[in-house]
Design an enzyme around this catalytic site. Structure first.
Site, short mmCIF file in Angstrom:
data_model
loop_
_atom_site.label_atom_id
_atom_site.label_comp_id
_atom_site.label_asym_id
_atom_site.label_seq_id
_atom_site.Cartn_x
_atom_site.Cartn_y
_atom_site.Cartn_z
N HIS A 232 0.74 -1.12 -0.05
CA HIS A 232 0.21 -0.02 -0.02
C HIS A 232 1.16 0.92 0.40
O HIS A 232 1.16 1.75 -1.12
CB HIS A 232 -0.89 0.05 0.99
N ASP B 198 -5.10 -8.58 -3.37
CA ASP B 198 -4.95 -7.82 -2.50
C ASP B 198 -7.07 -8.61 -2.22
O ASP B 198 -7.23 -9.55 -0.82
CB ASP B 198 -5.48 -6.54 -1.81
ZN ZN Z 1 -3.63 -6.95 2.29
#
Ligand code: ZN
Length: 459
Positions: free
Chosen positions: A279, A330
């Site tokens: 991220h 994800d």
């Molecule tokens: Zn994750």
């Protein structure tokens, strides 16, 4: 192709790097590895034809396979990342090794259909519902290993250390609660013992690696970060961590430690050339400097970051600082690495008001070579001699891609193709997907049944 078997693939077009593609590319394979690549040649008799444009296998560098069961179920009502997490915890409370094996197998098979030949599974649901270890403490990890083998893709199991539920203002951790008891090994030493055993079991596997993960600085304290980083270093294993996904995480980390999450990880030995920051949505210029200096990678997960209202990551900073970027689906709100790749550029356009920060070749490199490097498969993700024979053919005759000229083939793949345009997938020389269908698994039916089973056990 295993055990010294040979095969020859002939690609109508193939991406061998750069902005262009080559025509008539012959790829010779022996024992799962590419032994020769020549272009401008006719298809030899007995070769396997790959139409459209062939690219290296895609690497999905950040996955939580069980989140696939949430798709479509978290889109009503208002909320934030934190309310979405409550939904996810309800699911995490239900799965067991058998239901997880089946759900992960279907999810990984969906990935293979989308051209993913290597997945990094960030795995944290380790223990039974009450938090007690299973008879085999690695039963859940082994379920994931089995699932990847059945689906036919490479796996880096990123076994995740998770010891607390948040940062205590006095620079410790708050205790786990609810579904989180399933994630908690109780100590870094216990995590090391469990992961050591799992790594030993799969040592030397051509398709499975066991790496490490720090869930986040919200769940792992500095003492435990050091232990995980030391384990990864002594095993030459990759190490991933969720970092700066939410502003609240940065604020808490600063209050307790006077550092950013990446700064804290760097101070405790985690940020190296084998490290991937997942991220990094709210990373700073200083964070990018730390990652660049160490030769670390950043994993962008833009479809999840959108879905969870996380924000747009500073990808221009990473480009300017020469921090390698890779991609992950994800939470699997969708599984489409082409969508992840173009989102890096298209989200940057919305944020900056400028086009062309990240070109098609750079985005495809993130989806292939950079992703494999992040997962510890440094030889993979490229069509060249010595690389694993992981090949993905993308149609140039679908309604999305028809009319593309050869010189624009890579731009069309990155900016317009979808996972549904993948027709053929070869993993280690084995033809796993042909004609858009998985050769071993009825993927849609398995997704339907495995997802129904986990929600049934929740009710
Ligand atoms: Zn994750």
């Amino acid at each position: 192709v295993a055990g010294g078997e040979t095969a020859v693939f002939h690609c109508e077009l193939a991406w061998l790097g750069g902005d262009t593609v080559e025509s008539g590319v012959r790829v010779d394979v022996d024992d799962g590895l590419i032994t020769d690549v020549t272009h401008g040649v006719a298809a030899p008799p007995g070769s396997v034809r790959l139409a459209g444009v062939t690219i290296p296998g895609l690497a999905n560098a950040h996955s939580h396979a069980f989140h696939r069961a949430l798709r479509g179920r978290t889109q009503s009502g208002a909320g934030t990342f934190w309310t979405w997490r409550d939904d996810m915890y309800r699911l995490a409370a239900t799965i067991d090794p058998e239901s997880y094996r089946r759900l992960a197998r279907a999810t990984f098979a969906e990935m293979v259909l989308a051209g993913v030949t290597c997945v990094g599974e960030f795995h944290y649901v380790h223990h039974d519902r009450d938090g007690a270890p299973y008879a085999d403490p690695n039963a859940m990890g082994e379920a994931i290993v089995d699932a990847a083998g059945a689906a036919g893709l490479r796996l880096t199991l990123l076994d995740t250390c998770y010891l607390g539920s948040g940062i205590d203002p006095d620079a410790g951790l708050l205790p786990v609660s609810g579904a989180q008891v399933r994630f908690d090994d109780r100590s870094a030493a216990a995590w090391v013992r469990r992961v050591d055993d799992l790594r030993q079991r799969h040592r030397g596997s051509p398709t499975v690696q066991v790496g490490a993960a720090v869930h986040s600085v919200r769940a792992v304290d500095p003492h435990a970060i050091v232990a995980v980083a030391e384990w990864a270093a002594s095993n030459e294993a990759v190490l991933h961590a969720h970092v700066s996904e939410q502003p609240a995480e940065n604020d808490q980390c600063h209050r307790a430690y006077s550092r950013s999450p990446i700064g804290l990880l760097a101070d405790h030995g985690a940020v190296t050339s084998r490290f991937t920051a997942v991220h990094a949505t709210h990373a700073t210029a200083h964070d990018a400097t730390l990652l660049a200096a160490a030769g670390s990678t950043v994993c962008m997960c833009p479809t999840t970051e959108r879905d969870l209202a996380d924000g747009i990551g500073p990808t221009r900073l990473f480009r300017d600082g020469a921090v390698a970027m890779c991609l992950g689906s994800d939470s699997h709100a969708v599984i489409d690495l082409f969508e992840e790749a173009r989102a890096v550029e298209l989200d940057e356009r919305l944020a900056s008001g400028e086009r062309g920060t990240h070109g098609a070749a750079a985005l495809l490199d993130a989806a292939t070579a950079a992703g494999h490097r992040s997962l510890g498969w440094s030889d993979a993700g490229r069509i060249e001699v010595g690389a694993p024979a992981d090949l993905v053919a993308v149609s140039l005759t679908s309604r999305r891609t028809a009319g593309t000229s050869v010189e624009h083939a890579i731009a069309a793949v990155v900016f317009a193709a979808s996972a549904a345009d993948v027709t053929d997938v070869v993993v280690g020389g084995e033809h796993v997907v042909a004609g858009g269908a998985h050769r071993r698994i009825d993927v849609a039916a398995e997704l339907r049944d495995s997802i129904a089973a986990v929600w049934e056990s929740a009710s």
